[in-house]
Write an enzyme that holds these catalytic residues in place. Sequence first.
Site: not given
Length: 287
Positions: A231-232
Amino acid sequence: MSNTRQSATLLISAPDKKGLVAALANFLMTYNANIMHADQHQDTSENLFLMRIQWELDGFTLPMDAFAAAFQPIAAEHNMTWKVSLSSRKPRMAIFVSKYEHCLVDLLHRWRIGELNCDIPLVISNHEDCRRLVEFNGIPFHVVPVTRENKAEAEAEQFRLLEEAGADFIVLARYMQVLSGEFVKRYPDRVINIHHSFLPAFDGAKPYHRAFARGVKLIGATSHYVTEDLDEGPIIEQEVTRISHRDDVEDLIQKGRDLEKVVLSRAVRWHVDDRILSYSNKTVVFD
């Protein structure tokens, strides 16, 4: 594209300096290009110039199979990273899904009515739930079960299916498995995910439950390119909706589904239309 004219699109990034726009325009004009759209961005903090140029192929005197050789000297002179694509070639989108079907249904609908100018050669899932829906649309559906013990073997089978189908990029339409670092490295900036939160808030699992527990007044959805860091990855699109103390977790999930569909479809459309440049873990989305 909203019309049927055949065109080419060039995406470039380069160290910012004077004369870049002129160099690109002069090159295209040498071959009688009719420029349809041009958009640019300078990131002063990175000293980076980014540009998208689309031109009509009717009357363009440079054969596109000779474009790379003709353009390379200019690219080398200005230290450009570049990519050219043709409107006549539809990118091939593979979709990964688990059990939640709302994003998948939305993508299939937009594809079927011609809103997404791509082909869908296959859908891969770790569950059987969406088979009838996918096969109703005439698309091959493959189930590849994934467990902690067989992850490497499962991804090897996914690689085989993707290569056999000639997939250009992958969309995770609420695919509830974490991809390995090896998987992501094979498809840099070519795996698009939808996360059911306004990142960087509430990353990871059960973001709606955590948002409810925190008592937030806005929830969101984020579409991003997948990197090795969960999720980065570079964010492509986000959207939010207001909630209140009257909403329970199920209300948040229901309202969030609508956001997820819209945000993912926008990101996919922009990727298909070659409107995104990714750099320094962020993106520029050209108009």
